[in-house]
Design a protein around this motif. Sequence first.
Motif, mmCIF file in Angstrom:
data_model
loop_
_atom_site.group_PDB
_atom_site.id
_atom_site.type_symbol
_atom_site.label_atom_id
_atom_site.label_comp_id
_atom_site.label_asym_id
_atom_site.label_seq_id
_atom_site.Cartn_x
_atom_site.Cartn_y
_atom_site.Cartn_z
ATOM 1 N N CYS A 1 35.848 6.738 59.684
ATOM 2 C CA CYS A 1 36.179 5.616 58.801
ATOM 3 C C CYS A 1 35.494 5.717 57.441
ATOM 4 O O CYS A 1 35.324 4.713 56.741
ATOM 5 N N ARG A 2 35.063 6.923 57.041
ATOM 6 C CA ARG A 2 34.404 7.099 55.745
ATOM 7 C C ARG A 2 35.445 7.392 54.678
ATOM 8 O O ARG A 2 36.311 8.252 54.868
ATOM 9 N N THR A 3 35.354 6.687 53.549
ATOM 10 C CA THR A 3 36.213 7.004 52.413
ATOM 11 C C THR A 3 35.597 8.194 51.676
ATOM 12 O O THR A 3 34.532 8.701 52.072
ATOM 13 N N SER A 4 36.224 8.583 50.561
ATOM 14 C CA SER A 4 35.652 9.698 49.794
ATOM 15 C C SER A 4 34.477 9.242 48.921
ATOM 16 O O SER A 4 33.853 10.065 48.258
ATOM 17 N N LEU A 5 34.172 7.933 48.894
ATOM 18 C CA LEU A 5 33.026 7.428 48.111
ATOM 19 C C LEU A 5 31.806 7.289 49.014
ATOM 20 O O LEU A 5 31.943 6.873 50.175
ATOM 21 N N PRO A 6 30.618 7.577 48.479
ATOM 22 C CA PRO A 6 29.422 7.480 49.326
ATOM 23 C C PRO A 6 29.175 6.050 49.800
ATOM 24 O O PRO A 6 29.312 5.098 49.023
ATOM 25 N N ASP A 7 28.835 5.907 51.066
ATOM 26 C CA ASP A 7 28.494 4.614 51.673
ATOM 27 C C ASP A 7 29.624 3.589 51.627
ATOM 28 O O ASP A 7 29.381 2.375 51.723
ATOM 29 N N VAL A 8 30.840 4.062 51.430
ATOM 30 C CA VAL A 8 31.992 3.150 51.440
ATOM 31 C C VAL A 8 32.924 3.555 52.582
ATOM 32 O O VAL A 8 33.365 4.705 52.659
ATOM 33 N N PHE A 9 33.197 2.589 53.430
ATOM 34 C CA PHE A 9 34.014 2.810 54.627
ATOM 35 C C PHE A 9 35.262 1.920 54.532
ATOM 36 O O PHE A 9 35.298 0.972 53.755
ATOM 37 N N ALA A 10 36.251 2.196 55.357
ATOM 38 C CA ALA A 10 37.440 1.331 55.377
ATOM 39 C C ALA A 10 38.025 1.323 56.782
ATOM 40 O O ALA A 10 37.836 2.271 57.558
ATOM 41 N N ALA A 11 38.725 0.232 57.101
ATOM 42 C CA ALA A 11 39.331 0.093 58.435
ATOM 43 C C ALA A 11 40.547 -0.827 58.363
ATOM 44 O O ALA A 11 40.675 -1.636 57.446
ATOM 45 N N GLY A 12 41.421 -0.691 59.343
ATOM 46 C CA GLY A 12 42.566 -1.587 59.483
ATOM 47 C C GLY A 12 43.808 -1.104 58.743
ATOM 48 O O GLY A 12 43.941 0.085 58.414
ATOM 49 N N ASP A 13 44.713 -2.047 58.481
ATOM 50 C CA ASP A 13 46.012 -1.722 57.869
ATOM 51 C C ASP A 13 45.890 -0.945 56.561
ATOM 52 O O ASP A 13 46.818 -0.234 56.176
ATOM 53 N N VAL A 14 44.768 -1.106 55.858
ATOM 54 C CA VAL A 14 44.637 -0.478 54.534
ATOM 55 C C VAL A 14 44.391 1.025 54.631
ATOM 56 O O VAL A 14 44.559 1.752 53.663
ATOM 57 N N THR A 15 44.007 1.508 55.813
ATOM 58 C CA THR A 15 43.586 2.918 55.883
ATOM 59 C C THR A 15 44.724 3.856 56.248
ATOM 60 O O THR A 15 45.594 3.536 57.051
ATOM 61 N N ASN A 16 44.638 5.019 55.681
ATOM 62 C CA ASN A 16 45.405 6.167 56.143
ATOM 63 C C ASN A 16 44.343 7.054 56.781
ATOM 64 O O ASN A 16 43.570 7.703 56.091
ATOM 65 N N HIS A 17 44.277 7.015 58.095
ATOM 66 C CA HIS A 17 43.113 7.608 58.749
ATOM 67 C C HIS A 17 43.445 8.923 59.439
ATOM 68 O O HIS A 17 44.578 9.171 59.839
ATOM 69 N N LEU A 18 42.399 9.714 59.562
ATOM 70 C CA LEU A 18 42.535 11.023 60.208
ATOM 71 C C LEU A 18 42.237 10.836 61.685
ATOM 72 O O LEU A 18 41.151 10.400 62.048
ATOM 73 N N HIS A 19 43.247 11.148 62.506
ATOM 74 C CA HIS A 19 43.110 10.903 63.939
ATOM 75 C C HIS A 19 43.081 12.247 64.667
ATOM 76 O O HIS A 19 43.892 13.125 64.366
ATOM 77 N N PRO A 20 42.159 12.414 65.605
ATOM 78 C CA PRO A 20 42.038 13.730 66.245
ATOM 79 C C PRO A 20 43.317 14.167 66.973
ATOM 80 O O PRO A 20 43.533 15.363 67.153
ATOM 81 N N ILE A 21 44.136 13.231 67.390
ATOM 82 C CA ILE A 21 45.353 13.613 68.115
ATOM 83 C C ILE A 21 46.605 13.508 67.242
ATOM 84 O O ILE A 21 47.460 14.383 67.260
ATOM 85 N N PHE A 22 46.697 12.439 66.451
ATOM 86 C CA PHE A 22 47.939 12.208 65.701
ATOM 87 C C PHE A 22 47.915 12.785 64.293
ATOM 88 O O PHE A 22 48.916 12.749 63.590
ATOM 89 N N GLY A 23 46.763 13.264 63.842
ATOM 90 C CA GLY A 23 46.661 13.718 62.451
ATOM 91 C C GLY A 23 46.490 12.513 61.530
ATOM 92 O O GLY A 23 45.927 11.503 61.933
ATOM 93 N N ARG A 24 47.009 12.610 60.301
ATOM 94 C CA ARG A 24 46.857 11.484 59.362
ATOM 95 C C ARG A 24 47.926 10.447 59.601
ATOM 96 O O ARG A 24 49.105 10.778 59.713
ATOM 97 N N LEU A 25 47.526 9.203 59.665
ATOM 98 C CA LEU A 25 48.526 8.153 59.814
ATOM 99 C C LEU A 25 47.990 6.804 59.348
ATOM 100 O O LEU A 25 46.781 6.590 59.302
#
Length: 415
Positions: free
Chosen positions: A265-289
């Motif tokens: 859940c880490r963004t590309s900015l230091p100490d900034v994280f994101a979660a929920g509908d706003v994220t395009n997250h990297l998932h170990p099984i599904f890839g980016r979604l």
Amino acid sequence: MERPPIAIVGASLAGGTAAVTLREEGFDGDIVLIGAEAQLPYNRPPLSKGYLRGQDRFDEQLVKPASYYAEQRIRLELGVRATAVDPKDKLVELDGGKRVAYDRLLVTTGGRNRTLSVPGATLAGVFQLRTVEDCDRIRAAVSRGRRAVVMGFGFIGSEVSASLRQLGVEVVAIENARVPLARVLGEEIGQVLADIHRERGVELISEDSVAALEGSGRVTRVRTQKGRVFDCDLVVAGIGIVPNAELLAAAGAQVDNGVLVDERCRTSLPDVFAAGDVTNHLHPIFGRLRVEHWNNGLQQGRAAARSLLGRGAPYDYIHTFWSDQYEHVIEYVGFAAGWDRVVFRGRPESRKFLGFYLKDGIVRAAVGLDRGGDPEDPKGDGELKAAVDMVRRRAAIDPAKLADESTDLRALAGS
Ligand SMILES: Cc1cc2nc3c(=O)[nH]c(=O)nc-3n(C[C@H](O)[C@H](O)[C@H](O)COP(=O)(O)OP(=O)(O)OC[C@H]3O[C@@H](n4cnc5c(N)ncnc54)[C@H](O)[C@@H]3O)c2cc1C
């Protein structure tokens, strides 16, 4: 010097859950939860279902009661929008100019309704649905015998149509796909759902779209691209959301259909994280979604809180979502952007079946219509729990066995 707080921007499901998890994990420092809505964090699913129909109360939808935040020393800044993030000086700027220093920042700004751009979009009686206020406005415009046009027949449009029919409202739904919900569920299952809605009195128009909303001051008519005209008292548009990613994009974070986050859940900015509908997250099984599921808001909110504390593990939750339409329950597990085969266990016409989405022989996702149980029920051991295991294992499973009612799914899944 005192350490600045963990700041959370976006006080809804993911943000509220993260704050709760921080305390549950024993974090004792300051937490500030900043939200543009005036409400305490709440659950949106009932807004197209029981709350819209006047059956569920709003206070039952809160993530936590008001007293919780004071007891847990979670400072609330509600009804105020964060307008900028300065990642260098670690500051969040709020509407009105106030600045909040942060030690670590979690952004859970979710999504907003896509702008309705047809002529007449600003007429009175034209609604979209995201917040409880949106829902209250629709409720106030609805009564038995009134005529509604629903634009778009995705999950929001189909749930709203069902609820309005249950309230005795005449419903015309206009959808540009040939079969509604086919992009997510496939044509055969989309057709089953379309039939259910038509039997319940929804006039479902496919392969057409709204060209204009008409009326003087208030909407009274809808005109479609194909020249159909429908008289109406109200319009509800369910045309999708866009992620509220601009705040972090302006701060320099990488954004592409949502804020890009890694498996922790880490963004590309230091100490900034994101979660929920706003994220395009990297998932170990599904890839980016990027998904728009309540269960992800909850689970990724928890995962992000643990990552904020340096205790995170890769976020590998097998996505699930549900939809309630009339008395029917749809439960979906996994993620299949595409598939080459849908295998049924139980006949689709029976309206009580499981469908498995296979790509290259591997089970990517599964859906149950009134069958398979709640995959999130900790006590349940329904068939969809076995499907979660199949998706997790990326199992290649013999389609004939998947379809064969006498084969135990748990054994097939190796669970
Ligand atoms: C009507 C409806 C029915 C649904 N039904 C289902 C369902 O049946 N099943 C299912 O799986 N999912 C369902 N969902 C989806 C589910 O509700 C969402 O996935 C969930 O709300 C996502 O939570 P979130 O916290 O990530 O984002 P959101 O709920 O969008 O919350 C984000 C919050 O951040 C705030 N915010 C945004 N920008 C700022 C800013 N700059 N400063 C401060 N605050 C900001 C917003 O005002 C909002 O309060 C439904 C959604 C809706 C709208």
